[in-house]
Design a protein around this motif. Sequence first.
Motif, PDB file in Angstrom:
ATOM      1  N   UNK A 384       1.011  -0.940   0.139  1.00  0.00           N
ATOM      2  CA  UNK A 384      -0.021  -0.167  -0.043  1.00  0.00           C
ATOM      3  C   UNK A 384       0.564   0.695   0.342  1.00  0.00           C
ATOM      4  N   UNK A 385       1.994   1.449   0.854  1.00  0.00           N
ATOM      5  CA  UNK A 385       2.661   2.329   0.800  1.00  0.00           C
ATOM      6  C   UNK A 385       3.429   2.743  -1.061  1.00  0.00           C
ATOM      7  N   UNK A 386       3.722   1.492  -1.396  1.00  0.00           N
ATOM      8  CA  UNK A 386       4.808   1.672  -2.312  1.00  0.00           C
ATOM      9  C   UNK A 386       3.444   1.780  -3.212  1.00  0.00           C
ATOM     10  N   UNK A 387       2.848   1.486  -3.232  1.00  0.00           N
ATOM     11  CA  UNK A 387       1.175   2.364  -4.571  1.00  0.00           C
ATOM     12  C   UNK A 387       1.084   3.977  -4.424  1.00  0.00           C
ATOM     13  N   UNK A 388       0.896   4.032  -2.513  1.00  0.00           N
ATOM     14  CA  UNK A 388       0.615   5.624  -2.206  1.00  0.00           C
ATOM     15  C   UNK A 388       1.847   6.351  -3.013  1.00  0.00           C
ATOM     16  N   UNK A 389       2.923   6.231  -3.091  1.00  0.00           N
ATOM     17  CA  UNK A 389       3.981   6.757  -3.045  1.00  0.00           C
ATOM     18  C   UNK A 389       4.237   6.864  -4.325  1.00  0.00           C
ATOM     19  N   UNK A 390       3.978   5.723  -5.074  1.00  0.00           N
ATOM     20  CA  UNK A 390       3.728   6.310  -6.966  1.00  0.00           C
ATOM     21  C   UNK A 390       2.543   6.659  -7.310  1.00  0.00           C
ATOM     22  N   UNK A 391       1.319   6.668  -6.575  1.00  0.00           N
ATOM     23  CA  UNK A 391       0.495   6.963  -7.356  1.00  0.00           C
ATOM     24  C   UNK A 391       0.582   8.527  -6.998  1.00  0.00           C
ATOM     25  N   UNK A 392       1.126   9.220  -6.290  1.00  0.00           N
ATOM     26  CA  UNK A 392       0.878  10.350  -5.634  1.00  0.00           C
ATOM     27  C   UNK A 392       2.127  10.954  -6.701  1.00  0.00           C
ATOM     28  N   UNK A 393       2.801  10.676  -7.493  1.00  0.00           N
ATOM     29  CA  UNK A 393       3.910  11.161  -7.976  1.00  0.00           C
ATOM     30  C   UNK A 393       3.316  11.524  -9.614  1.00  0.00           C
ATOM     31  N   UNK A 394       2.034  10.009  -9.437  1.00  0.00           N
ATOM     32  CA  UNK A 394       1.535  10.096 -10.571  1.00  0.00           C
ATOM     33  C   UNK A 394       0.140  11.663 -10.304  1.00  0.00           C
ATOM     34  N   UNK A 395      -0.224  11.330  -9.386  1.00  0.00           N
ATOM     35  CA  UNK A 395      -1.321  12.488  -9.389  1.00  0.00           C
ATOM     36  C   UNK A 395      -0.098  13.938 -10.012  1.00  0.00           C
ATOM     37  N   UNK A 396       0.753  14.277  -9.097  1.00  0.00           N
ATOM     38  CA  UNK A 396       1.725  15.221  -9.790  1.00  0.00           C
ATOM     39  C   UNK A 396       1.728  15.063 -11.079  1.00  0.00           C
ATOM     40  N   UNK A 397       2.510  14.749 -12.132  1.00  0.00           N
ATOM     41  CA  UNK A 397       2.607  14.633 -13.521  1.00  0.00           C
ATOM     42  C   UNK A 397       1.513  14.569 -14.185  1.00  0.00           C
ATOM     43  N   UNK A 398       0.126  14.267 -13.927  1.00  0.00           N
ATOM     44  CA  UNK A 398      -1.305  14.700 -14.505  1.00  0.00           C
ATOM     45  C   UNK A 398      -2.415  16.477 -14.120  1.00  0.00           C
ATOM     46  N   UNK A 399      -1.503  16.278 -13.233  1.00  0.00           N
ATOM     47  CA  UNK A 399      -2.060  17.781 -12.164  1.00  0.00           C
ATOM     48  C   UNK A 399      -0.896  18.834 -13.420  1.00  0.00           C
ATOM     49  N   UNK A 400       0.208  18.386 -14.043  1.00  0.00           N
ATOM     50  CA  UNK A 400       1.311  19.486 -14.354  1.00  0.00           C
ATOM     51  C   UNK A 400       0.380  18.757 -16.211  1.00  0.00           C
ATOM     52  N   UNK A 401      -0.204  18.502 -16.136  1.00  0.00           N
ATOM     53  CA  UNK A 401      -1.211  18.089 -17.849  1.00  0.00           C
ATOM     54  C   UNK A 401      -0.936  16.562 -18.367  1.00  0.00           C
ATOM     55  N   UNK A 402      -0.249  16.028 -17.963  1.00  0.00           N
ATOM     56  CA  UNK A 402       0.117  15.416 -18.200  1.00  0.00           C
ATOM     57  C   UNK A 402      -0.974  13.606 -18.641  1.00  0.00           C
ATOM     58  N   UNK A 403      -1.409  13.278 -19.832  1.00  0.00           N
ATOM     59  CA  UNK A 403      -2.596  12.841 -20.404  1.00  0.00           C
ATOM     60  C   UNK A 403      -2.310  10.728 -20.293  1.00  0.00           C
ATOM     61  N   UNK A 404      -2.563  11.088 -18.841  1.00  0.00           N
ATOM     62  CA  UNK A 404      -2.450   9.732 -18.542  1.00  0.00           C
ATOM     63  C   UNK A 404      -4.115   9.720 -18.126  1.00  0.00           C
TER      64      UNK A 404
END
Length: 456
Positions: A384-404
């Motif tokens: 769970x901790x592993x996924x939370x960390x990765x999803x947090x950085x993915x979320x940042x990329x999406x907020x900055x416009x990446x089309x995920x």
Amino acid sequence: MKNFPDNFLWGAAMSAPQTEGQSSNFGKTATIWDHWFQTAPEKFYHHQGPEITSDVYDHYLEDCENMQAIGLNSLRTSISWARLLPDGKTVNPEAVAFYRRYFSAMRDHGVEPIINLFHFDTPMWLMARGGWENRESIDAFAFYARTAFELFDDLVNKWTTFNEPLVHVECGYLYQYHYPAVVDFKRAVQVGYHTLLAHKAAVKAFKEVTQTGEIGIILNISPTYSKSDTEADVLAAQRSDLLNTRSFLDPAVLGTIPDELLILLKENELMPATKSEDHALIKGNIVDFIGLNYYQPRRVQAQEKPKTPAQMPDDFYQPYDWPDKRINPHRGWEIYPEALYDVAMMMKNDYHNKPWYVSENGMGVAAEETFMNANGEIEDDYRIAFMKEHLSYLHQGIREGSNCFGYHAWTFVDCWSWLNGYKNRYGFYRLDLATRKRSVKKSGRWMKQVSENNGF
């Protein structure tokens, strides 16, 4: 609260050879894994072979119910080429019936099937003709792809051609982790080239069969970080990305093989045999979306004693052991979630912001039964901790416009993993190897909350 885009795909990834089972039954013929286990079982962890694996063939309905129970709205798995076309030409009706039942059950339980065509499971009838070294493999794969599209088009909207094509190249022709366990850089390049053309030919067939669905490819992405900013280390990192990322990503999305890669291959006498018509096939047939598998970064430095011409990829760069790294001790892989943000920005800035999703991300852990509580549930807080960390950085990329548009964990139910068998477990569901019983882990219950909230 980290909210994700509307209609975001929350799911998991699997493959036919790692989960399906019934590997020698119901009309299926042998793959390289069936053959290798039969001829060299000592290479496989605890002599665990590909015959039964997770037995999804007999448990698919239960599995679809379990997918729904933990909130998955999508799942990527694969079709077995050797099951659908046992001789490469003749359709196996038992396979068609199974896959139609399986894909229909997914849809009935609110799970969108994303179906991949090749996951390292080369049929032995193709290997007998030279495998991917033989240019005939291109047309053979295109015929298989067209057959699958025509048979299942009404049930599948999203298709992918290959999972991690670079892995079946390097593991089979450089590092001896996959059959035929050859060590030959030039042959590896030829296999990679034919694989690329097979992907392109499959995309071409897809566009001819249907105008309603989407097609992509699944690539493993390990962003390269250089030891320093020195010219030599930066060049090593650039060459690493050329070989390990851009070799398939550029042709898939941009329709070009990087000039720098062609120069590197020519300088080292590694150019594959080609035909004049290949250029048009590569230039066209662009994917609709990309799946990117991310587990760990690649850290490199300049090679101190390179061979010329290069005999192996590490003649262009050598690993750098970053002293500040965090490690998953079970796999020996670095945990570096920050790279998922870099991947998101790479897709936005270098690849026309092509729609993409995280097609695999996960944490393999051995002896998970040591984390079982009194109620028999695996308390995999580390996952769970592993996924939370990765999803947090993915979320940042999406907020900055990446089309995920999605995130898929590896994997849904503990699966067989090639030479490693069931040594490391990845699933949201635990698999009891003696009974094939499935039981949800804590991470599965957490994923249900994430999916219901479309974030966390």
